[in-house]
Design an enzyme around this catalytic site. Structure first.
Site, PDB file in Angstrom:
ATOM      1  N   SER A   1      20.854  26.002  25.493  1.00 44.62           N
ATOM      2  CA  SER A   1      22.300  25.934  25.217  1.00 44.62           C
ATOM      3  C   SER A   1      23.078  27.009  25.971  1.00 44.62           C
ATOM      4  CB  SER A   1      22.576  26.005  23.709  1.00 44.62           C
ATOM      5  OG  SER A   1      22.324  27.291  23.211  1.00 44.62           O
TER       6      SER A   1
ATOM      7  N   ARG B   1      -3.192  35.760  33.002  1.00 45.56           N
ATOM      8  CA  ARG B   1      -2.867  36.122  34.404  1.00 45.56           C
ATOM      9  C   ARG B   1      -1.346  36.273  34.544  1.00 45.56           C
ATOM     10  NH1 ARG B   1      -4.409  31.900  38.068  1.00 45.56           N
ATOM     11  NH2 ARG B   1      -4.205  30.438  36.340  1.00 45.56           N
TER      12      ARG B   1
ATOM     13  N   MET C   1      11.492  33.142  26.738  1.00 37.46           N
ATOM     14  CA  MET C   1      10.752  33.745  25.637  1.00 37.46           C
ATOM     15  C   MET C   1       9.417  34.364  26.074  1.00 37.46           C
ATOM     16  SD  MET C   1      13.014  33.267  23.481  1.00 37.46           S
ATOM     17  CE  MET C   1      12.287  33.775  21.930  1.00 37.46           C
TER      18      MET C   1
ATOM     19  N   VAL D   1       7.514  37.639  28.198  1.00 37.63           N
ATOM     20  CA  VAL D   1       7.766  38.998  28.682  1.00 37.63           C
ATOM     21  C   VAL D   1       7.455  39.059  30.174  1.00 37.63           C
ATOM     22  CG1 VAL D   1       7.016  41.405  28.502  1.00 37.63           C
ATOM     23  CG2 VAL D   1       7.286  40.027  26.438  1.00 37.63           C
ATOM     24  N   LEU D   2       8.386  39.618  30.933  1.00 35.74           N
ATOM     25  CA  LEU D   2       8.160  39.788  32.377  1.00 35.74           C
ATOM     26  C   LEU D   2       7.493  41.145  32.611  1.00 35.74           C
ATOM     27  CD1 LEU D   2      11.642  38.442  33.424  1.00 35.74           C
ATOM     28  CD2 LEU D   2       9.459  37.388  34.076  1.00 35.74           C
TER      29      LEU D   2
ATOM     30  N   ASN E   1      19.888  39.642  30.334  1.00 34.36           N
ATOM     31  CA  ASN E   1      19.312  38.864  29.224  1.00 34.36           C
ATOM     32  C   ASN E   1      20.342  38.768  28.111  1.00 34.36           C
ATOM     33  OD1 ASN E   1      17.200  37.672  27.565  1.00 34.36           O
ATOM     34  ND2 ASN E   1      17.114  39.618  26.462  1.00 34.36           N
TER      35      ASN E   1
ATOM     36  N   HIS F   1      20.632  38.464  24.019  1.00 29.17           N
ATOM     37  CA  HIS F   1      19.812  38.697  22.819  1.00 29.17           C
ATOM     38  C   HIS F   1      20.680  38.518  21.572  1.00 29.17           C
ATOM     39  CE1 HIS F   1      16.524  40.262  20.447  1.00 29.17           C
ATOM     40  NE2 HIS F   1      17.420  40.978  19.788  1.00 29.17           N
TER      41      HIS F   1
ATOM     42  N   ASP G   1      15.113  46.056  31.496  1.00 29.36           N
ATOM     43  CA  ASP G   1      14.200  47.067  32.026  1.00 29.36           C
ATOM     44  C   ASP G   1      12.811  46.788  31.455  1.00 29.36           C
ATOM     45  OD1 ASP G   1      14.203  48.027  29.461  1.00 29.36           O
ATOM     46  OD2 ASP G   1      15.340  49.854  29.905  1.00 29.36           O
ATOM     47  N   GLU G   2      11.914  47.768  31.577  1.00 26.89           N
ATOM     48  CA  GLU G   2      10.524  47.496  31.195  1.00 26.89           C
ATOM     49  C   GLU G   2      10.320  47.401  29.679  1.00 26.89           C
ATOM     50  OE1 GLU G   2      11.453  49.362  33.683  1.00 26.89           O
ATOM     51  OE2 GLU G   2      10.270  48.696  35.415  1.00 26.89           O
TER      52      GLU G   2
END
Ligand code: GRF
Length: 207
Positions: free
Chosen positions: A12, A65, A91, A93-94, A108, A110, A142-143
């Site tokens: 959406s 992986r 959804m 995590v990078l 992002n 949230h 960020d991380e």
């Protein structure tokens, strides 16, 4: 600004962006493609209905992986010449390597007023805590989990008798405004990061 949008589900927020683009409220945003980590994400059909290219980098084929999965996403975004990335209900995590390669170029959305209630089930967390006001946040990635510099926030009242679903629905309405406004600012080059803070410079049309 050439943008890739990462999704995992309903889409959406992607729809809000593509509708705003169609209505000429995001003249400087050039949506290049939508990428999903789930082959059955309904958001893929939304993208197609607006004539946006789609790519699926199926997370289930990359179990254990993550870095490889990230690299496949990175590759498709670069093939489409993306300059920045919008996570719109993505959804997964990078990894740090991916984020480092797109430093200050990933945003992002949230569904809480960060730094309260990061991570999953933000609306449930807000209800369980008993806050009277919640909302949504658009921030740089960020991380950490939902920890990057905040671009903008919109508030939403928590009402007596709210359920997770009713609060989520009320927040979602504001998310759609927030994501469009943030992409407008970003594409106009008006978002400047100064340490943890974001300064929005004036001028131009927000859309
Ligand atoms: C939104 O609540 C967003 O804030 C969160 O996931 C949800 C995605 O919704 N990250 P949609 O796929 O954009 O409809």
């Amino acid at each position: 600004m050439k943008l890739g949008v990462l999704i995992s589900g309903r889409g959406s927020n992607l729809q809000a962006l593509l509708a705003a683009k169609k209505e000429e409220r995001l003249p400087l945003a050039d949506f290049r493609l939508a990428v999903s980590n789930k082959p059955d994400a309904p958001g893929l059909d939304i993208a197609r209905s607006f004539g946006l290219r789609t790519a699926v980098i199926d997370g289930s084929k990359y179990r254990g992986r993550r870095a490889e999965h990230d690299r496949a996403i990175d590759q498709v975004l670069r093939e489409h010449e993306c300059e920045a990335i919008v996570l719109a209900g993505y959804m997964r995590v990078l990894g740090a390597e991916f984020i480092a390669g797109w430093r200050n170029r990933i945003i992002n959305i949230h569904p809480s007023l960060l730094p309260s209630f990061p991570g999953l089930h933000a609306q449930r967390q807000a209800l369980e805590y008993g806050v009277r006001t919640s909302g949504c946040t658009v921030h740089f990635v960020d991380e950490g989990t939902d920890t990057g510099p905040i671009i903008l926030q919109r508030t939403v009242p928590v009402l007596p008798g709210d359920t997770e679903d009713s609060l989520a629905a009320r927040i979602l309405v504001e998310e759609h405004h927030a994501i469009v406004e943030a992409v407008a600012l970003l594409s106009q080059g008006r978002v400047n990061i100064e340490g943890r803070s974001v300064r929005v410079s004036s001028g131009g049309r927000v859309g």
